[in-house]
Design a protein around this motif. Structure first.
Motif, PDB file in Angstrom:
ATOM      1  N   GLN A 198       0.835  -1.205   0.000  1.00  0.00           N
ATOM      2  CA  GLN A 198       0.000   0.000   0.000  1.00  0.00           C
ATOM      3  C   GLN A 198       0.864   1.247   0.000  1.00  0.00           C
ATOM      4  N   HIS A 199       2.003   1.181   0.675  1.00  0.00           N
ATOM      5  CA  HIS A 199       2.939   2.318   0.689  1.00  0.00           C
ATOM      6  C   HIS A 199       4.305   1.768   0.295  1.00  0.00           C
ATOM      7  N   GLN A 200       5.088   2.578  -0.355  1.00  0.00           N
ATOM      8  CA  GLN A 200       6.438   2.150  -0.708  1.00  0.00           C
ATOM      9  C   GLN A 200       7.434   3.142  -0.151  1.00  0.00           C
ATOM     10  N   ALA A 201       8.255   2.691   0.756  1.00  0.00           N
ATOM     11  CA  ALA A 201       9.309   3.563   1.276  1.00  0.00           C
ATOM     12  C   ALA A 201      10.265   3.868   0.140  1.00  0.00           C
ATOM     13  N   THR A 202      10.687   5.098   0.046  1.00  0.00           N
ATOM     14  CA  THR A 202      11.643   5.441  -1.010  1.00  0.00           C
ATOM     15  C   THR A 202      13.025   5.712  -0.431  1.00  0.00           C
ATOM     16  N   ARG A 203      13.078   6.183   0.810  1.00  0.00           N
ATOM     17  CA  ARG A 203      14.395   6.445   1.425  1.00  0.00           C
ATOM     18  C   ARG A 203      14.479   5.648   2.715  1.00  0.00           C
ATOM     19  N   LEU A 204      15.388   4.724   2.769  1.00  0.00           N
ATOM     20  CA  LEU A 204      15.551   3.894   3.964  1.00  0.00           C
ATOM     21  C   LEU A 204      16.538   4.568   4.905  1.00  0.00           C
ATOM     22  N   ARG A 205      16.239   4.492   6.185  1.00  0.00           N
ATOM     23  CA  ARG A 205      17.144   5.068   7.185  1.00  0.00           C
ATOM     24  C   ARG A 205      18.168   4.018   7.581  1.00  0.00           C
ATOM     25  N   ARG A 206      19.414   4.271   7.271  1.00  0.00           N
ATOM     26  CA  ARG A 206      20.484   3.351   7.635  1.00  0.00           C
ATOM     27  C   ARG A 206      21.688   4.163   8.104  1.00  0.00           C
ATOM     28  N   ASN A 207      22.501   3.575   8.936  1.00  0.00           N
ATOM     29  CA  ASN A 207      23.679   4.270   9.447  1.00  0.00           C
ATOM     30  C   ASN A 207      24.754   4.383   8.361  1.00  0.00           C
ATOM     31  N   ASP A 208      25.576   5.415   8.487  1.00  0.00           N
ATOM     32  CA  ASP A 208      26.667   5.627   7.526  1.00  0.00           C
ATOM     33  C   ASP A 208      27.721   4.528   7.649  1.00  0.00           C
ATOM     34  N   VAL A 209      28.427   4.296   6.554  1.00  0.00           N
ATOM     35  CA  VAL A 209      29.507   3.297   6.548  1.00  0.00           C
ATOM     36  C   VAL A 209      30.520   3.583   7.660  1.00  0.00           C
ATOM     37  N   ALA A 210      30.863   4.855   7.821  1.00  0.00           N
ATOM     38  CA  ALA A 210      31.898   5.198   8.812  1.00  0.00           C
ATOM     39  C   ALA A 210      31.464   4.849  10.235  1.00  0.00           C
ATOM     40  N   SER A 211      30.183   4.668  10.446  1.00  0.00           N
ATOM     41  CA  SER A 211      29.721   4.354  11.805  1.00  0.00           C
ATOM     42  C   SER A 211      29.918   2.878  12.145  1.00  0.00           C
ATOM     43  N   PHE A 212      30.151   2.040  11.127  1.00  0.00           N
ATOM     44  CA  PHE A 212      30.295   0.605  11.428  1.00  0.00           C
ATOM     45  C   PHE A 212      31.538  -0.049  10.820  1.00  0.00           C
ATOM     46  N   ALA A 213      32.232   0.643   9.936  1.00  0.00           N
ATOM     47  CA  ALA A 213      33.411   0.039   9.293  1.00  0.00           C
ATOM     48  C   ALA A 213      34.674   0.723   9.792  1.00  0.00           C
ATOM     49  N   THR A 214      35.663  -0.071  10.121  1.00  0.00           N
ATOM     50  CA  THR A 214      36.925   0.455  10.643  1.00  0.00           C
ATOM     51  C   THR A 214      38.084  -0.225   9.920  1.00  0.00           C
ATOM     52  N   ARG A 215      39.250   0.378  10.020  1.00  0.00           N
ATOM     53  CA  ARG A 215      40.426  -0.176   9.348  1.00  0.00           C
ATOM     54  C   ARG A 215      41.124  -1.206  10.228  1.00  0.00           C
ATOM     55  N   ASP A 216      41.397  -2.349   9.642  1.00  0.00           N
ATOM     56  CA  ASP A 216      42.266  -3.389  10.217  1.00  0.00           C
ATOM     57  C   ASP A 216      41.703  -4.080  11.454  1.00  0.00           C
ATOM     58  N   ARG A 217      41.074  -3.342  12.352  1.00  0.00           N
ATOM     59  CA  ARG A 217      40.536  -3.908  13.589  1.00  0.00           C
ATOM     60  C   ARG A 217      39.211  -3.224  13.880  1.00  0.00           C
ATOM     61  N   PHE A 218      38.426  -3.832  14.721  1.00  0.00           N
ATOM     62  CA  PHE A 218      37.146  -3.204  15.047  1.00  0.00           C
ATOM     63  C   PHE A 218      37.320  -1.959  15.906  1.00  0.00           C
ATOM     64  N   ASP A 219      38.489  -1.835  16.524  1.00  0.00           N
ATOM     65  CA  ASP A 219      38.755  -0.599  17.270  1.00  0.00           C
ATOM     66  C   ASP A 219      39.710   0.307  16.486  1.00  0.00           C
ATOM     67  N   GLY A 220      39.829   0.048  15.183  1.00  0.00           N
ATOM     68  CA  GLY A 220      40.685   0.881  14.344  1.00  0.00           C
ATOM     69  C   GLY A 220      39.961   2.145  13.913  1.00  0.00           C
ATOM     70  N   PRO A 221      40.679   2.982  13.144  1.00  0.00           N
ATOM     71  CA  PRO A 221      40.035   4.222  12.684  1.00  0.00           C
ATOM     72  C   PRO A 221      38.884   3.933  11.726  1.00  0.00           C
ATOM     73  N   ALA A 222      37.933   4.835  11.710  1.00  0.00           N
ATOM     74  CA  ALA A 222      36.740   4.652  10.868  1.00  0.00           C
ATOM     75  C   ALA A 222      37.145   4.516   9.410  1.00  0.00           C
ATOM     76  N   PHE A 223      36.463   3.633   8.701  1.00  0.00           N
ATOM     77  CA  PHE A 223      36.669   3.416   7.278  1.00  0.00           C
ATOM     78  C   PHE A 223      35.447   3.974   6.555  1.00  0.00           C
ATOM     79  N   GLY A 224      35.665   4.688   5.464  1.00  0.00           N
ATOM     80  CA  GLY A 224      34.518   5.164   4.715  1.00  0.00           C
ATOM     81  C   GLY A 224      34.750   6.583   4.249  1.00  0.00           C
ATOM     82  N   ALA A 225      33.725   7.135   3.623  1.00  0.00           N
ATOM     83  CA  ALA A 225      33.868   8.441   2.981  1.00  0.00           C
ATOM     84  C   ALA A 225      34.419   9.476   3.955  1.00  0.00           C
TER      85      ALA A 225
END
Ligand SMILES: Cc1cc2nc3c(=O)[nH]c(=O)nc-3n(C[C@H](O)[C@H](O)[C@H](O)COP(=O)(O)O)c2cc1C
Length: 219
Positions: free
Chosen positions: A189-216
């Motif tokens: 009945q309704h179609q979402a057009t913009r999904l709310r999702r977290n930015d890549v930098a909020s979940f991707a990191t370099r080399d380790r999970f406690d490394g610096p943020a990876f992403g734009a």
């Protein structure tokens, strides 16, 4: 449609128009979804296409207390039923269109997994295993994408898994199988057009999970 568009815009739909979906369409969706990956290509999926109104009603009746417990457990801001959460929250009655109107949902699919075909790589660790789901949920997601390609939308739900002991006989669930998901599909009945999702930098990191943020923004 373009794969990237499909990935970025296939949101959950829970309210459907009365337009029916034919068995041929459901079969074609499953015929696409069967190309999903699974560990060792063992394809552990089984699907019950539930059309019978009484059967649907019984399924909804099993799901409702789970839904109400979920709402109650989440009332304090917690993730309901999360590992380590010891919630004794009281159930809270709340409307749920999927359950309230299950007889009007065009397609109801119950997906099970044959556990004898699932390698539980983390099954011996001191926490709940998670890797087994990786052999069944890509299939479930492929059902949503294959449906989307036919103008249909839907939602993956997992309420019924919590009621598996009661659902086993009702559904004729074979021994050694687990209820993975109940998927609802139809014309939305309704179609979402913009999904709310977290930015890549909020979940991707370099080399380790406690490394610096990876992403734009993270470099
Ligand atoms: C494993 C899984 C379980 C889910 N269980 C439910 C559910 O029980 N009931 C429901 O309404 N939606 C359920 N959903 C849908 C999520 O709520 C939905 O994917 C999420 O909120 C994102 O919504 P959106 O794609 O519309 O932004 C589930 C999704 C997944 C992947």
């Amino acid at each position: 449609m373009e794969a990237r568009d499909a990935l970025r815009t296939t949101g959950a739909s829970r309210v459907f128009t009365p337009e029916p979906v034919t068995d041929d369409t459901v079969a074609a969706i499953l015929d696409d979804a069967r190309f999903a990956p699974s560990g060792g290509n063992r394809q552990p999926w089984r699907v019950a296409v539930v059309a019978d109104a009484a059967q649907r009603g019984r399924i909804a009746a099993l799901m409702r207390p789970v839904w109400e417990a979920y709402v109650g457990a989440g009332a304090g801001g917690n993730t309901p039923f999360a590992f380590g959460l010891d919630s004794d929250a009281a159930p809270v009655a709340a409307p749920n269109a999927l359950l309230d109107d299950i007889d009007t949902v065009p397609v109801v699919l119950v997906v099970a997994a044959d556990l004898s075909k699932v390698a539980l790589m983390d099954g011996d660790l001191d926490r709940p295993p998670i890797t087994g789901g990786a052999s069944i949920y890509p299939f479930c997601w492929s059902i949503l994408l294959a449906a989307r390609d036919r103008g249909l939308r839907g939602v993956i739900t997992t309420f019924l898994s919590r009621a598996e002991p009661d659902a086993t006989e009702l559904l004729g669930l074979p021994a050694g199988h687990a209820l993975a998901a109940t998927i609802f599909l139809g014309h939305p009945q309704h179609q979402a057009t913009r999904l709310r999702r977290n930015d890549v930098a909020s979940f991707a990191t370099r080399d380790r999970f406690d490394g610096p943020a990876f992403g734009a923004d993270g470099g």
